[in-house]
Design an enzyme around this catalytic site. Structure first.
Site, mmCIF file in Angstrom:
data_model
loop_
_atom_site.group_PDB
_atom_site.id
_atom_site.type_symbol
_atom_site.label_atom_id
_atom_site.label_comp_id
_atom_site.label_asym_id
_atom_site.label_seq_id
_atom_site.Cartn_x
_atom_site.Cartn_y
_atom_site.Cartn_z
ATOM 1 N N ASP A 209 0.860 -1.185 0.000
ATOM 2 C CA ASP A 209 0.000 0.000 0.000
ATOM 3 C C ASP A 209 0.892 1.230 0.000
ATOM 4 O O ASP A 209 2.120 1.116 -0.125
ATOM 5 C CB ASP A 209 -0.970 -0.018 1.198
ATOM 6 C CG ASP A 209 -2.307 0.616 0.837
ATOM 7 O OD1 ASP A 209 -2.294 1.799 0.436
ATOM 8 O OD2 ASP A 209 -3.350 -0.038 0.937
ATOM 9 N N HIS A 283 -2.981 2.955 -4.537
ATOM 10 C CA HIS A 283 -2.368 2.481 -3.284
ATOM 11 C C HIS A 283 -0.916 2.030 -3.488
ATOM 12 O O HIS A 283 -0.459 1.097 -2.828
ATOM 13 C CB HIS A 283 -3.199 1.334 -2.694
ATOM 14 C CG HIS A 283 -4.516 1.783 -2.139
ATOM 15 N ND1 HIS A 283 -4.657 2.306 -0.877
ATOM 16 C CD2 HIS A 283 -5.759 1.788 -2.685
ATOM 17 C CE1 HIS A 283 -5.940 2.615 -0.661
ATOM 18 N NE2 HIS A 283 -6.624 2.315 -1.747
ATOM 19 N N GLU A 361 -9.988 2.229 -5.424
ATOM 20 C CA GLU A 361 -9.730 3.629 -5.075
ATOM 21 C C GLU A 361 -8.597 4.280 -5.868
ATOM 22 O O GLU A 361 -7.876 5.131 -5.341
ATOM 23 C CB GLU A 361 -9.416 3.739 -3.569
ATOM 24 C CG GLU A 361 -10.559 3.265 -2.695
ATOM 25 C CD GLU A 361 -10.269 3.358 -1.214
ATOM 26 O OE1 GLU A 361 -11.193 3.741 -0.478
ATOM 27 O OE2 GLU A 361 -9.136 3.035 -0.788
ATOM 28 N N TRP A 427 -16.706 -4.906 -1.866
ATOM 29 C CA TRP A 427 -16.495 -4.196 -0.590
ATOM 30 C C TRP A 427 -17.414 -3.000 -0.424
ATOM 31 O O TRP A 427 -17.788 -2.659 0.685
ATOM 32 C CB TRP A 427 -15.022 -3.777 -0.440
ATOM 33 C CG TRP A 427 -14.546 -2.664 -1.326
ATOM 34 C CD1 TRP A 427 -14.135 -2.756 -2.609
ATOM 35 C CD2 TRP A 427 -14.410 -1.280 -0.967
ATOM 36 N NE1 TRP A 427 -13.755 -1.525 -3.090
ATOM 37 C CE2 TRP A 427 -13.919 -0.599 -2.106
ATOM 38 C CE3 TRP A 427 -14.653 -0.553 0.197
ATOM 39 C CZ2 TRP A 427 -13.664 0.780 -2.098
ATOM 40 C CZ3 TRP A 427 -14.400 0.819 0.195
ATOM 41 C CH2 TRP A 427 -13.912 1.463 -0.937
ATOM 42 N N ASP A 454 -12.273 -2.488 10.507
ATOM 43 C CA ASP A 454 -11.565 -1.262 10.901
ATOM 44 C C ASP A 454 -12.543 -0.214 11.415
ATOM 45 O O ASP A 454 -12.125 0.746 12.055
ATOM 46 C CB ASP A 454 -10.747 -0.688 9.737
ATOM 47 C CG ASP A 454 -11.586 -0.370 8.511
ATOM 48 O OD1 ASP A 454 -12.554 -1.116 8.233
ATOM 49 O OD2 ASP A 454 -11.283 0.621 7.813
ATOM 50 N N GLU A 500 -5.018 1.310 9.295
ATOM 51 C CA GLU A 500 -4.533 2.688 9.435
ATOM 52 C C GLU A 500 -4.446 3.085 10.910
ATOM 53 O O GLU A 500 -3.473 3.696 11.341
ATOM 54 C CB GLU A 500 -5.471 3.671 8.722
ATOM 55 C CG GLU A 500 -5.371 3.660 7.216
ATOM 56 C CD GLU A 500 -6.445 2.802 6.585
ATOM 57 O OE1 GLU A 500 -6.781 1.744 7.166
ATOM 58 O OE2 GLU A 500 -6.930 3.172 5.496
#
Ligand code: ACM
Length: 642
Positions: A209, A283, A361, A427, A454, A500
């Site tokens: 990432d 990423h 993303e 997702w 998360d 994160e």
């Protein structure tokens, strides 16, 4: 030999199985997670003797089944556990039987477990089934069986039962993001040990990432010399100060190829496949910081591995606007030769049939400025940036398939009009997975709505701040197989732990459990057997087991839910509720710490005009179970304004 037979304990013709399968009223002495397909409770108990013998088929795949049983049945109990072969003539305490003729009901992972007052038999078609039978067996013993040391003065007994059990879906995954924060090989093993308890069989490792490249790739040493290291920052990831040139880049780490082999074997012995993810084209800042020529953007040689500073603007929604170009360049042939090397080595290291190539993303704002991308679009007749990404994904899919692996990506790959041979991990809710299954793609459901580990587990005033919340009860509603699609395209379900805000393995465990139990039950147990109240009763027993196993979990489910409103005369009102039944909430507005001798919440609270703080705590009878929550009245006012 013993007169006990397997058929006596779980005779299908007895009718008990159907009865037990249809009811949820299983005595709490049996608290297996995930809930088995069928449990028949019989009279009496099995008591573990001082000398335990396990008779097993002598095949190598059973090594860990035996090691697991030996460890759990000896360390806490002090019993002597030995493995005997078929020829000794001794009646074994525990018999592990691989069916000569496969029982079609059980499939590759199912098992039958019978516990009588003198013996235990686990039967399965395959070694994995025996392993899951052993996991269920351990859950039948008192919680102290989880201890890492000897526990004196215990009655090591299990209720007599007959269990028939098999999973609902074949892919039961947990994703562990080891890129945002690095977790050592030993920590990954610790994570695997916790997941197999709940019969998970896929560990998806998010290996690359913006914050780190975590796998050694021969021929590209900078990926791990440069790409694996950032500046250690403490606080709220995402808003860290931009690292100065003088700040040491010594935070991170990576797995050597030998480490990977060790992890793959460790997982395999526990019937877990590791799914590697190399997340491209977005990423990819760690790769670009190592090899700037992989970027389309001039000046990429000044890029550095992200240390948690802001690099993406999400204010206009997806795709995000990147502040630095963290994408590989789809118009650069060097990118494909780089990926060919990476994929060749990754494919050789991981025996699992799938390779996950990310695809989520990817920001387009730098591609939009690139002459190389414009030329590619013209040459290939690509009309927009989604098609540019589609071009990239198809080329990467070709590389993956040329190495004999199946290609998988996040659901954004659907924008590229991929062939059905590309598997999709859904997702952004269930919607894209449903769409993909209708287009005949294989799908793994891992929707944010139920399965994002998360996310915060309760109110933001108690949890490390993340942009959304997902409570245990919501996770438990997860159903990986949506109505209206052919279930053959739904390979299964998965929960994802992005890290994160997760700085260490204890927090990784805290985020995973108990929601990981809810997802495990959603992917293993029959839909019709799921029952929140019954499940939560078992979760509470597993909290005690995890305490003894020294595995961390979140108690957030006990924390009350705050809802604010205003009365007609503008008075601030607070409504409190709990996810689980049977809790009492005590509160204070006077800055002191409430206990069960304080006012008990019964109806909406009217916040006193001069109060600055609402403190609450939940009790079960006389036992405090929730944490002391301190909610500033300013915060309540802020919420009321929204
Ligand atoms: C994702 O959560 N970006 C796959």
């Amino acid at each position: 030999m013993s007169t006990f037979t397997f058929a006596q304990a779980i005779a299908p013709e007895s009718g008990n199985i159907a009865e037990a399968a249809s009811g949820t009223n299983i005595p709490s002495e049996i608290a297996i997670i995930p809930e088995p397909v069928s449990v028949v409770k019989n009279e009496g108990h099995f008591v573990l003797p001082a000398n335990v013998t396990i008779q097993s088929a002598g095949i190598p795949e059973l090594k860990q089944v035996l090691a697991f049983l030996q460890e759990r049945l000896s360390i806490p109990t002090g019993s002597y556990v030995s493995v005997v072969n078929n020829a000794t003539g001794v009646t074994p305490t525990i018999k592990l039987v691989l069916n000569d003729k496969a029982n079609p009901v059980l499939g590759n992972e199912g098992y039958q477990l019978s516990v009588s007052n003198s013996h235990i038999v686990i039967k399965a078609n395959k070694a994995a089934g025996l392993y899951y039978g052993a996991q269920s067996l351990i859950q039948l013993f008192p919680k102290e069986i989880e201890s890492k040391e000897l526990v004196e003065d215990m009655d090591w007994k299990s209720p007599c039962v007959g269990i028939t059990d098999y999973p609902r879906v074949g892919w039961r995954g947990l994703m562990f993001d080891v890129a945002r924060h690095f977790f050592t090989k030993e920590e990954v093993k610790q994570y695997i040990n916790a997941m197999v308890r709940y019969k998970y069989n896929v560990l998806h490792l998010h290996l690359t990432d913006d914050e780190g490249w975590r796998i050694e790739i021969k021929g590209f040493p900078k990926l791990t010399e440069v790409g694996a290291w950032s500046v250690k920052k403490t606080g709220e990831f995402g808003n860290f100060s931009v690292p100065g040139a003088d700040e040491p880049r010594n935070y991170g780490g990576f797995y050597t190829q030998e480490d990977i082999k060790e992890l793959v074997q460790y997982a395999q012995e526990r019937f877990v496949n590791i799914l590697p993810e190399i997340d491209v084209p977005g990423h990819s800042l760690a790769a670009i910081s190592s090899y700037p020529e992989l970027s389309c953007t001039p000046g990429a040689e000044n890029y550095r591995v992200r240390s948690g500073e802001r690099i993406m603007d999400w204010s206009r929604g997806a795709p995000p606007t990147a502040l630095v170009d963290n994408t590989l360049c789809p118009a650069n042939e060097k990118v494909y030769s780089f990926l060919d090397s990476v994929i060749t080595q990754v494919a050789a290291l991981f025996p699992f049939e799938y390779l996950h190539m990310g695809g989520d993303e990817a920001p387009f704002n730098f591609w939009e400025k690139s002459d190389a991308i414009k030329a590619l679009m013209q040459k290939e007749g690509l009309k927009n940036m989604h098609q540019v990404q589609g071009y990239f994904e198809k080329r990467v899919q070709g590389i993956v398939e040329s190495k004999g692996k199946k290609f998988m990506g996040w659901d954004e790959i659907l924008d590229g009009n991929m062939s059905p041979s590309a598997a999709v991990m859904s997702w952004r809710g269930m919607k894209y997975g449903t769409e993909a299954a209708l287009k005949k793609h294989d799908v793994v459901m891992s929707p944010t709505t139920y399965a994002y580990l998360d996310y915060m587990q309760a109110d933001v005033i108690t949890e490390p701040k993340v942009y959304a919340s997902l409570r245990l009860s919501k996770s438990y509603e997860f159903d990986p197989v949506p109505a209206g699609v052919d279930p053959k395209y739904i390979k299964g379900g998965q929960a994802n732990l992005w890290t994160e805000q997760v700085y260490n393995i204890r927090q990784a465990e805290y985020m995973t459990w108990p929601r990981g139990m809810a997802i495990a039950e959603s992917v293993w147990s029959p839909r019709e057997k799921k029952n929140w109240t019954n499940f939560f009763g078992r979760v509470e027993q597993h909290f005690k087991r995890l305490d003894i196993a020294e595995t961390k979990y979140a108690p957030s489910v006990y924390d009350p839910i705050f809802k604010v409103s205003r009365s007609a005369d503008r008075q601030l009102l607070v409504e409190l509720s709990t996810e689980v039944a049977g809790l009492d909430i005590y509160y204070s507005f006077d800055n002191s710490f409430p206990d069960r001798f304080y006012p008990k919440y019964t109806e909406k609270l009217s916040v006193p005009k001069d109060a600055g703080m609402l403190r609450v705590i939940t009790y079960k009878g006389k036992q405090p179970v929730g944490r002391m929550l301190s909610m500033p009245v300013d915060e309540l006012n802020k919420r009321a304004r929204k």
